[in-house]
Enzyme design. Structure first.
Site, short mmCIF file in Angstrom:
data_model
loop_
_atom_site.label_atom_id
_atom_site.label_comp_id
_atom_site.label_asym_id
_atom_site.label_seq_id
_atom_site.Cartn_x
_atom_site.Cartn_y
_atom_site.Cartn_z
N HIS A 1 0.91 5.19 1.52
CA HIS A 1 0.26 6.05 2.52
C HIS A 1 0.87 7.44 2.45
O HIS A 1 2.10 7.57 2.41
CB HIS A 1 0.44 5.46 3.92
CG HIS A 1 -0.26 6.23 4.98
ND1 HIS A 1 -1.61 6.15 5.19
CD2 HIS A 1 0.22 7.13 5.89
CE1 HIS A 1 -1.95 6.96 6.18
NE2 HIS A 1 -0.86 7.56 6.63
N SER B 1 4.86 6.95 1.94
CA SER B 1 5.53 5.70 2.29
C SER B 1 4.84 4.54 1.59
O SER B 1 3.62 4.44 1.60
CB SER B 1 5.45 5.45 3.81
OG SER B 1 5.92 6.56 4.54
N ASN C 1 0.86 -1.19 0.00
CA ASN C 1 0.00 0.00 0.00
C ASN C 1 0.89 1.23 0.00
O ASN C 1 2.06 1.17 0.39
CB ASN C 1 -0.88 0.00 1.25
CG ASN C 1 -1.83 1.18 1.32
OD1 ASN C 1 -2.46 1.52 0.32
ND2 ASN C 1 -1.91 1.81 2.47
N ASP D 1 -1.76 0.51 8.65
CA ASP D 1 -0.61 1.37 8.32
C ASP D 1 0.62 1.04 9.16
O ASP D 1 1.45 1.92 9.44
CB ASP D 1 -0.97 2.86 8.50
CG ASP D 1 -2.08 3.30 7.55
OD1 ASP D 1 -2.21 2.71 6.47
OD2 ASP D 1 -2.82 4.24 7.92
#
Length: 202
Positions: A111, A138, A109, A147
């Site tokens: 972020h 990030s 992912n 996260d």
């Protein structure tokens, strides 16, 4: 005769306009190829980007389904397509622990903050309120905790005194479009792996 593709087959999960998806499509090379884009939102702008690039798309609505049932549908579609890596690009759903564990080390992912700082939502507003000098983006492995996965790559941007959450978001998004393809190529080429809860580079 064209040699068979030897890189990783990638699926991208989206919910919106697909700006990071567009960057990932443009950056495809010998290390990865996007074979499927799944959206949980009918008419998401990113679906048009994928279709224009000749990438198969599917919509799996989440309304009226448990998180586990929705994730099971996605998992089935991903595995049927032969996906080897799964990339979250503006996918606005929290994934179930079972789904995350099933794709452990193959699920990433991006972020819009310098993790581990400013997890969750309203990150740009919080960065500005804290009068931070820098922010950024990030790319991280996805783990069950939100996260909290090991970071693969980061890029920073300055935070200006005049910034609003919108102007900061635009500046961060610019670096996301460069950072995400680079991080995906590291994973697809085996140069980073998730081992014992850490991102291990080779």
């Amino acid at each position: 005769m064209k040699p068979p593709f030897s890189g990783k087959k990638v699926a991208v999960l989206i919910s919106g306009r697909g700006t990071n998806l567009g960057a990932l499509i443009a950056a495809q090379d010998a290390s990865y190829k996007i074979i499927l884009v799944i959206s949980n939102v009918e008419g998401a702008g990113g679906l048009e980007k994928a279709a224009a690039a000749g990438i198969r798309t599917t919509v799996i609505p989440h309304a009226g389904k448990s998180r586990e049932a929705f994730d099971a549908e996605m998992d089935a579609a991903l595995r049927a397509a032969g996906a080897e890596l799964v990339v979250l690009a503006g996918f606005m759903r929290i994934l179930s622990d079972g789904f995350v564990r099933g794709w452990e080390g193959k699920l990433i992912n991006i972020h819009p903050s310098l993790l581990p700082a400013y997890k969750g939502t309203t990150f740009h507003e919080r960065v500005i309120a804290a009068k931070e000098a820098v922010s950024g983006a990030s790319v991280h492995f996805v783990v069950p905790e939100l996260d909290a996965g090991p970071v693969i790559a980061q890029a920073s941007v300055p935070v200006h005194p005049s910034d609003t959450s919108q102007t900061l978001a635009e500046r961060v998004l610019d670096v996301e479009h460069r950072l995400y393809p680079d991080a995906l190529k590291l994973l697809a080429s085996g140069k980073v792996k998730l081992e014992n809860g850490l991102a291990v580079f080779s």
